[in-house]
Structure formats: structure tokens, C-alpha cells
Design a protein around this motif. Structure first.
Motif, PDB file in Angstrom:
ATOM      1  N   GLY A 193     -23.139  10.716   0.984  1.00 23.89           N
ATOM      2  CA  GLY A 193     -22.665  10.490   2.342  1.00 23.89           C
ATOM      3  C   GLY A 193     -21.475  11.372   2.631  1.00 23.89           C
ATOM      4  N   SER A 194     -20.518  10.837   3.329  1.00 25.76           N
ATOM      5  CA  SER A 194     -19.300  11.566   3.626  1.00 25.76           C
ATOM      6  C   SER A 194     -18.525  11.826   2.345  1.00 25.76           C
ATOM      7  N   SER A 195     -17.916  13.008   2.253  1.00 26.46           N
ATOM      8  CA  SER A 195     -17.108  13.316   1.078  1.00 26.46           C
ATOM      9  C   SER A 195     -15.800  12.532   1.087  1.00 26.46           C
ATOM     10  N   GLN A 196     -15.486  11.921   2.225  1.00 21.49           N
ATOM     11  CA  GLN A 196     -14.277  11.117   2.361  1.00 21.49           C
ATOM     12  C   GLN A 196     -14.626   9.646   2.128  1.00 21.49           C
ATOM     13  N   PRO A 197     -14.156   9.044   1.035  1.00 23.50           N
ATOM     14  CA  PRO A 197     -14.497   7.642   0.765  1.00 23.50           C
ATOM     15  C   PRO A 197     -14.096   6.730   1.913  1.00 23.50           C
ATOM     16  N   ARG A 198     -14.977   5.803   2.230  1.00 24.03           N
ATOM     17  CA  ARG A 198     -14.702   4.840   3.301  1.00 24.03           C
ATOM     18  C   ARG A 198     -14.898   3.426   2.776  1.00 24.03           C
ATOM     19  N   ASP A 199     -13.927   2.574   3.031  1.00 26.72           N
ATOM     20  CA  ASP A 199     -14.030   1.168   2.672  1.00 26.72           C
ATOM     21  C   ASP A 199     -14.438   0.359   3.901  1.00 26.72           C
ATOM     22  N   ILE A 200     -15.050  -0.776   3.657  1.00 26.96           N
ATOM     23  CA  ILE A 200     -15.408  -1.696   4.741  1.00 26.96           C
ATOM     24  C   ILE A 200     -14.158  -2.410   5.228  1.00 26.96           C
ATOM     25  N   VAL A 201     -14.048  -2.605   6.524  1.00 30.26           N
ATOM     26  CA  VAL A 201     -13.052  -3.514   7.078  1.00 30.26           C
ATOM     27  C   VAL A 201     -13.679  -4.907   7.022  1.00 30.26           C
ATOM     28  N   MET A 202     -13.173  -5.741   6.148  1.00 30.26           N
ATOM     29  CA  MET A 202     -13.811  -7.020   5.872  1.00 30.26           C
ATOM     30  C   MET A 202     -13.424  -8.070   6.908  1.00 30.26           C
ATOM     31  N   SER A 203     -14.097  -8.004   8.022  1.00 35.60           N
ATOM     32  CA  SER A 203     -13.910  -9.007   9.067  1.00 35.60           C
ATOM     33  C   SER A 203     -14.681 -10.271   8.710  1.00 35.60           C
ATOM     34  N   GLN A 204     -14.445 -11.319   9.457  1.00 35.11           N
ATOM     35  CA  GLN A 204     -15.187 -12.568   9.244  1.00 35.11           C
ATOM     36  C   GLN A 204     -16.682 -12.334   9.452  1.00 35.11           C
ATOM     37  N   THR A 205     -17.021 -11.517  10.428  1.00 29.27           N
ATOM     38  CA  THR A 205     -18.422 -11.218  10.693  1.00 29.27           C
ATOM     39  C   THR A 205     -19.051 -10.446   9.550  1.00 29.27           C
ATOM     40  N   ALA A 206     -18.335  -9.441   9.045  1.00 24.91           N
ATOM     41  CA  ALA A 206     -18.856  -8.667   7.917  1.00 24.91           C
ATOM     42  C   ALA A 206     -19.066  -9.566   6.699  1.00 24.91           C
ATOM     43  N   TRP A 207     -18.138 -10.469   6.474  1.00 26.65           N
ATOM     44  CA  TRP A 207     -18.261 -11.402   5.349  1.00 26.65           C
ATOM     45  C   TRP A 207     -19.510 -12.264   5.484  1.00 26.65           C
ATOM     46  N   ARG A 208     -19.751 -12.785   6.680  1.00 22.91           N
ATOM     47  CA  ARG A 208     -20.941 -13.612   6.901  1.00 22.91           C
ATOM     48  C   ARG A 208     -22.212 -12.810   6.637  1.00 22.91           C
ATOM     49  N   ASP A 209     -22.198 -11.541   7.029  1.00 21.32           N
ATOM     50  CA  ASP A 209     -23.395 -10.727   6.834  1.00 21.32           C
ATOM     51  C   ASP A 209     -23.636 -10.396   5.365  1.00 21.32           C
ATOM     52  N   LEU A 210     -22.570 -10.224   4.607  1.00 26.42           N
ATOM     53  CA  LEU A 210     -22.737 -10.044   3.166  1.00 26.42           C
ATOM     54  C   LEU A 210     -23.381 -11.281   2.546  1.00 26.42           C
ATOM     55  N   ASP A 258     -28.994   0.534   6.132  1.00 25.06           N
ATOM     56  CA  ASP A 258     -29.837   0.595   7.331  1.00 25.06           C
ATOM     57  C   ASP A 258     -29.193  -0.113   8.513  1.00 25.06           C
ATOM     58  N   ALA A 259     -28.328  -1.088   8.216  1.00 21.29           N
ATOM     59  CA  ALA A 259     -27.625  -1.820   9.274  1.00 21.29           C
ATOM     60  C   ALA A 259     -26.340  -1.111   9.708  1.00 21.29           C
ATOM     61  N   GLY A 260     -26.043   0.033   9.109  1.00 24.17           N
ATOM     62  CA  GLY A 260     -24.896   0.818   9.551  1.00 24.17           C
ATOM     63  C   GLY A 260     -23.682   0.798   8.645  1.00 24.17           C
ATOM     64  N   TRP A 261     -23.763   0.119   7.518  1.00 17.22           N
ATOM     65  CA  TRP A 261     -22.627   0.096   6.592  1.00 17.22           C
ATOM     66  C   TRP A 261     -22.517   1.441   5.886  1.00 17.22           C
ATOM     67  N   PRO A 262     -21.313   1.913   5.600  1.00 13.82           N
ATOM     68  CA  PRO A 262     -21.167   3.212   4.935  1.00 13.82           C
ATOM     69  C   PRO A 262     -21.616   3.157   3.482  1.00 13.82           C
ATOM     70  N   ARG A 263     -22.409   4.134   3.081  1.00 13.66           N
ATOM     71  CA  ARG A 263     -22.887   4.215   1.712  1.00 13.66           C
ATOM     72  C   ARG A 263     -21.719   4.246   0.721  1.00 13.66           C
ATOM     73  N   GLU A 264     -20.626   4.873   1.126  1.00 16.34           N
ATOM     74  CA  GLU A 264     -19.490   5.058   0.227  1.00 16.34           C
ATOM     75  C   GLU A 264     -18.843   3.747  -0.204  1.00 16.34           C
ATOM     76  N   ALA A 265     -19.092   2.673   0.526  1.00 15.25           N
ATOM     77  CA  ALA A 265     -18.497   1.377   0.206  1.00 15.25           C
ATOM     78  C   ALA A 265     -19.459   0.466  -0.542  1.00 15.25           C
ATOM     79  N   LEU A 266     -20.685   0.940  -0.801  1.00 16.31           N
ATOM     80  CA  LEU A 266     -21.723   0.128  -1.437  1.00 16.31           C
ATOM     81  C   LEU A 266     -22.094   0.778  -2.759  1.00 16.31           C
ATOM     82  N   LEU A 267     -21.553   0.267  -3.845  1.00 21.01           N
ATOM     83  CA  LEU A 267     -21.604   0.951  -5.126  1.00 21.01           C
ATOM     84  C   LEU A 267     -22.400   0.162  -6.155  1.00 21.01           C
TER      85      LEU A 267
END
Length: 209
Positions: free
Chosen positions: A61-78, A127-136
Motif C-alpha cells: 500500500g502506501s509507503s507511509q504507515p497509517r494507523d487506524i483512528v479507533m473510534s467507537q464505530t471502528a471498534w464495533r466494526d472490528l 474491502d471496506a476501506g481500512w488501510p492495509r498498513e494497519a492490518l498486519l
């Protein structure tokens, strides 16, 4: 076919991720939020062979590492993705499934072992739009010392683990596992050690669920 009828579900996840919400997960005092990275490590043979057959799943993906902003919504989706995949896929060893000791694959027939659960969770989130760089994809040793694979989600609130042996999403320090190696944020085909130099092959057993 496993993915049939779940396009709507992925679309819902993507919409939810666009909504802002307050964070419900907070770090405790003294928590170690991020694993310590070591030197470059050998890529698991299962990943190398998977990429040879599924190149589109292994692009950097991007050469610049990106972390997820862990909102309440993101947490529920995880939680939703982890629970859905754990319930939808039935555990089976690679030997019983494919007649080989080790094979990583997307579980399109509804069966798989630990790394197959990880590959599906990773795919659904990307596929839902999360950055590959944050999914290891991460190789660990479980509480019995056996090799096991989990998905590490790197966020601004720390690193969290999606695991086919647990319906809850846990901070990496709460899993009881020893972390061996994982994908680099900069390139999914580069792996880095996590402080345990002993080899660990992520194979499943009949209890690997």
C-alpha cells in the motif's frame, strides 16, 4: 460460495466507518500500547505461496504507515468482523483440508485454519476501506506454545488482536500470546521479528477455533 450475499454487509461497514463517534476503549495506566519491532524476519512460506497465487491480495500500500483512528464505530466494526468470520468458518487442519502440512488460502468453501480466518478478516476490512498498513498478519505462540496466526490492528489507541480463538478483540498484551513476527507496515511482503527468535509455524489443530 462464502462471499455471496455479503456485499451489502461490507457496504454497511464502509458507511459506518465514515461516521464519527467517541472512543469507548481507553488505555489503562502502564499499558504497553505497541509491540517492540526487531530485525527483518523470514516471510512464512504459507504467505509466499499464497501471494504467488493471489498477487492482488499482496500488493504493497502506501509507503507511509497509517494507523487506524479507533473510534467507537471502528471498534464495533472490528468486533462485528471478528465475530462473523469466527462463526462463518469451520475449523479444519490443512492436512485434512488440502492434504498438505501448510497452505494459506481465503476460506471460500467455509473451512479453514487460523491463517485463513486472518486472511478473510483482513480482506473484509480492506474491502471496506481500512488501510492495509494497519492490518498486519502476525505469527504468535499460543498459551500451549504452539504456532498460531492472528490479525493485529494498529491504531492510535494501541494494537488490538482479532483471533479465531476469541470472539473478543483484545489489546495485544491481554492475549497471553508470545509475539514472534508480523508484516511490516511499509510492505506486506516484508516481515519483522517481535522479540521471540524461536520459529513458529502457524498451523491449526482441531481445537483451532
Amino acid at each position: 460460495m462464502l462471499f455471496r450475499g455479503h456485499g451489502k454487509g461490507l457496504a454497511v461497514i464502509a458507511v459506518l466507518l465514515g461516521m464519527s463517534a467517541s472512543m469507548s476503549v481507553s488505555a489503562k495506566a502502564g499499558d504497553v500500547l505497541y509491540a517492540s519491532l526487531g530485525e527483518a524476519a523470514r516471510s512464512p512460506i504459507g504467505w509466499v505461496e499464497f501471494c504467488a497465487e493471489n498477487a492482488s491480495e499482496c500488493r504493497g500500500g502506501s509507503s507511509q504507515p497509517r494507523d487506524i483512528v479507533m473510534s467507537q464505530t471502528a471498534w464495533r466494526d472490528l468486533l462485528r468482523v471478528n465475530k462473523w468470520v469466527n462463526e462463518a468458518i469451520k475449523p479444519i487442519t490443512d492436512m485434512d483440508h488440502w492434504g498438505v502440512i501448510e497452505k494459506w488460502s481465503l476460506p471460500t468453501d467455509g473451512y479453514g485454519d487460523c491463517e485463513d480466518y486472518v486472511l478473510l478478516k483482513r480482506k473484509m476490512l480492506i474491502d471496506a476501506g481500512w488501510p492495509r498498513e494497519a492490518l498486519l498478519i502476525t505469527v504468535v505462540r499460543d498459551k500451549k506454545g504452539d504456532g498460531h496466526a492472528v490479525l493485529t490492528v494498529k491504531s492510535d489507541k494501541g494494537e488490538f488482536v482479532l483471533d479465531n480463538q476469541n470472539e473478543n478483540v483484545l489489546a495485544w498484551t491481554e492475549t497471553g500470546y508470545r509475539f514472534v513476527k508480523r508484516q511490516s507496515q511499509s510492505d506486506p511482503n516484508i516481515w519483522v521479528s517481535l522479540g521471540d527468535s524461536r520459529p513458529a509455524v502457524a498451523t491449526a489443530s482441531s481445537r483451532d477455533r
